[in-house]
Design an enzyme around this catalytic site. Structure first.
Site, PDB file in Angstrom:
ATOM      1  N   GLU A 122       0.789  -1.333  -0.071  1.00  0.00           N
ATOM      2  CA  GLU A 122       0.044  -0.051   0.111  1.00  0.00           C
ATOM      3  C   GLU A 122       0.929   1.279   0.094  1.00  0.00           C
ATOM      4  OE1 GLU A 122      -2.961  -0.587   2.760  1.00  0.00           O
ATOM      5  OE2 GLU A 122      -3.787  -2.161   1.560  1.00  0.00           O
TER       6      GLU A 122
HETATM    7  C1  HEC Z   1      -3.175   0.684  -1.896  1.00  0.00           C
HETATM    8  C2  HEC Z   1      -4.664   1.037  -1.604  1.00  0.00           C
HETATM    9  C3  HEC Z   1      -4.869   1.532  -0.341  1.00  0.00           C
HETATM   10  C4  HEC Z   1      -4.331   2.741   0.498  1.00  0.00           C
HETATM   11  C5  HEC Z   1      -3.352   3.522  -0.057  1.00  0.00           C
HETATM   12  C6  HEC Z   1      -5.143   2.758   1.607  1.00  0.00           C
HETATM   13  N1  HEC Z   1      -6.118   1.576   1.612  1.00  0.00           N
HETATM   14 FE1  HEC Z   1      -7.543   1.458   3.070  1.00  0.00          FE
HETATM   15  N2  HEC Z   1      -7.824  -0.294   2.176  1.00  0.00           N
HETATM   16  C7  HEC Z   1      -7.354  -1.030   1.299  1.00  0.00           C
HETATM   17  C8  HEC Z   1      -7.604  -2.296   0.978  1.00  0.00           C
HETATM   18  C9  HEC Z   1      -7.446  -3.309  -0.105  1.00  0.00           C
HETATM   19  C10 HEC Z   1      -8.523  -2.621   2.177  1.00  0.00           C
HETATM   20  C11 HEC Z   1      -8.951  -4.161   2.623  1.00  0.00           C
HETATM   21  C12 HEC Z   1      -7.904  -4.987   3.099  1.00  0.00           C
HETATM   22  C13 HEC Z   1      -8.579  -5.990   3.751  1.00  0.00           C
HETATM   23  O1  HEC Z   1      -9.728  -6.297   3.993  1.00  0.00           O
HETATM   24  O2  HEC Z   1      -7.526  -6.896   4.100  1.00  0.00           O
HETATM   25  C14 HEC Z   1      -8.650  -1.345   3.043  1.00  0.00           C
HETATM   26  C15 HEC Z   1      -9.367  -1.142   4.079  1.00  0.00           C
HETATM   27  C16 HEC Z   1      -9.406  -0.097   4.522  1.00  0.00           C
HETATM   28  C17 HEC Z   1     -10.469   0.084   5.716  1.00  0.00           C
HETATM   29  C18 HEC Z   1     -11.633  -0.848   6.301  1.00  0.00           C
HETATM   30  C19 HEC Z   1     -12.805  -0.519   5.645  1.00  0.00           C
HETATM   31  C20 HEC Z   1     -13.804  -1.567   6.277  1.00  0.00           C
HETATM   32  O3  HEC Z   1     -15.258  -1.421   5.914  1.00  0.00           O
HETATM   33  O4  HEC Z   1     -13.687  -2.727   6.648  1.00  0.00           O
HETATM   34  C21 HEC Z   1     -10.474   1.694   6.013  1.00  0.00           C
HETATM   35  C22 HEC Z   1     -11.490   2.252   7.013  1.00  0.00           C
HETATM   36  C23 HEC Z   1      -9.352   2.169   5.535  1.00  0.00           C
HETATM   37  N3  HEC Z   1      -9.021   1.049   4.507  1.00  0.00           N
HETATM   38  C24 HEC Z   1      -8.977   3.308   5.380  1.00  0.00           C
HETATM   39  C25 HEC Z   1      -7.568   3.897   5.187  1.00  0.00           C
HETATM   40  C26 HEC Z   1      -6.665   5.113   5.447  1.00  0.00           C
HETATM   41  C27 HEC Z   1      -7.258   5.753   6.521  1.00  0.00           C
HETATM   42  C28 HEC Z   1      -5.725   4.977   4.690  1.00  0.00           C
HETATM   43  C29 HEC Z   1      -4.613   5.944   4.564  1.00  0.00           C
HETATM   44  C30 HEC Z   1      -3.868   6.091   5.873  1.00  0.00           C
HETATM   45  C31 HEC Z   1      -5.736   3.867   3.719  1.00  0.00           C
HETATM   46  N4  HEC Z   1      -7.088   3.127   3.897  1.00  0.00           N
HETATM   47  C32 HEC Z   1      -4.911   3.629   2.533  1.00  0.00           C
HETATM   48  C33 HEC Z   1      -6.635  -0.242   0.376  1.00  0.00           C
HETATM   49  C34 HEC Z   1      -5.791   0.865   0.771  1.00  0.00           C
END
Ligand code: HEC
Ligand code: HEC
Length: 333
Positions: A122
């Site tokens: 990420e």
């Molecule tokens: C490269 C892409 C990427 C980036 C950059 C990223 N995310 Fe995500 N995010 C994801 C993915 C893919 C998942 C699901 C992962 C899993 O379930 O294992 C996720 C899951 C989440 C969730 C969970 C939502 C749920 O309903 O379960 C949240 C909240 C979230 N991210 C917030 C953030 C925040 C705040 C940041 C920055 C600090 C961030 N993400 C950066 C791809 C990203």
């Protein structure tokens, strides 16, 4: 009363027991009083790509607030063009989910926020890199001081997570037609949407998707009745099993929250289904062992479209300018 009015009343009463409207005020979160200062800071951090090693990936890259809080899909692309194994879930209304991620491995949004910054696929940064970056810009230091006024050195990774959580708590989408319906306006749904709601309840969708987010409240096997194809359910990702190690949790996932679901194809953790209609048919078959008619699927889709709420108006933040002390971007893997 006419029998139609009676049937309307019955449906609304059942719906009100199963689902709750999205509130119009920002909800409280555990151990993190939400203040205006934290929200403003968290919003900047959410949009700041310099939290990533490459300095081009922000939370908003994968949770784009202009496109339903998700990326293009199918699964997320992060540092060095690497593709992760799962679809990005939406950040809208995430505050109402029982726990975060498809498998619920983070208890809440502050625990969640620390993950993506450090994940190599990420943002590929370290807490040290983030703190050094933030300390290099005095505007940021000043904002941390205002957001955490009782702390001697408030620029910490914990406070980064708390600020982002505070901002995310504001990402709620009230006043969907379905919310207006739950609040008593029987005309907020049209006849097809009501038929879809009825099917959603009677066929058993609501046994897994209920509560405020119409999902996101509990865990179930993906393939409760019939195993999905390996394209939809890749064998390597065993879901909640990785969290609990309980054999009964193999291929168990959080019931996907269905708020604003019409805005964020492709569907499922594998992100391989591009139409909501097909996603509903897949669910009927794999979760309920039911074959729905074309009309039934259309009705359910019409109901799901009534879950699209009012997205908050977000002003794009102007971020502090880098200084000589700000680390340089790195594309190294
Ligand atoms: C490269 C892409 C990427 C980036 C950059 C990223 N995310 Fe995500 N995010 C994801 C993915 C893919 C998942 C699901 C992962 C899993 O379930 O294992 C996720 C899951 C989440 C969730 C969970 C939502 C749920 O309903 O379960 C949240 C909240 C979230 N991210 C917030 C953030 C925040 C705040 C940041 C920055 C600090 C961030 N993400 C950066 C791809 C990203
Ligand atoms: C046995 C529990 C269960 C039942 C019954 C069920 N679902 Fe699901 N649903 C889930 C789970 C678990 C997921 C997440 C699957 C995954 O890992 O991608 C899901 C995902 C979805 C998604 C994808 C959402 C997204 O963001 O990707 C839709 C749409 C959906 N369900 C609609 C329905 C409908 C409509 C019905 C009734 C026909 C239904 N579900 C019945 C448990 C269930």
């Amino acid at each position: 009363m006419s029998s139609q009015a009676n049937a309307d009343d019955d449906l609304m009463n059942v719906a009100r027991q199963l689902f709750k409207p999205i509130p119009s005020v920002v909800p409280a979160v555990k151990d993190n009083p939400i203040t205006h200062e934290k929200i403003e800071l968290g919003k900047m951090l959410f949009f700041d790509p310099r939290l990533s090693a490459s300095e081009i990936i922000s939370c908003n890259s994968c949770h784009n607030l202009s496109t339903g809080g998700v990326d293009a899909g199918p699964t997320s692309v992060g540092h060095g063009w690497q593709q992760g194994p799962r679809r990005a879930p939406t950040v809208y209304n995430a505050v109402f989910n029982v726990a975060q991620f498809w498998d619920g491995r983070a208890a809440d949004l502050k625990a969640q926020a620390k993950g993506p910054v450090q994940a190599s696929v990420e943002m590929n940064a370290t807490p040290d890199h983030v703190i050094k970056t933030l300390n290099s810009m005095t505007d940021y230091v000043f904002m941390f001081q205002k957001a955490f006024p009782n702390e001697a050195s408030p620029v910490t990774f914990d406070n980064v997570a708390k600020s982002i959580e505070a901002f995310e708590a504001t990402l709620i989408t009230p006043a969907a037609p379905f919310d207006q319906y739950l609040e008593g306006d029987v005309n907020a749904l049209d006849d097809q949407q009501k038929a879809g709601l009825k099917l959603f309840i009677e066929k058993g969708c609501s046994s897994c998707h209920n509560g405020i987010n119409v999902g996101g409240q509990d865990y179930f096997p993906f393939g409760a009745s019939e195993r999905p194809s390996t394209a939809l359910l890749p064998t390597a990702d065993k879901g909640r099993f990785a969290v609990t190690k309980a054999p009964t949790d193999e291929y168990v996932f959080r019931a996907a929250p269905l708020r604003n679901v019409a805005l964020r194809a492709p569907y499922f953790h594998s992100g391989q289904v591009w139409s909501l209609k097909q996603a509903v048919a897949v669910m009927a078959q794999t979760q309920l062992g039911a074959k729905l008619s074309d009309k039934e699927v259309d009705d359910i889709v019409a109901f799901l479209e009534s879950l699209t709420g009012q997205l908050p108006k977000i002003e794009y933040p102007i971020l502090p300018t880098r200084t000589d002390a700000t680390p340089y971007p790195s594309l190294a893997k």
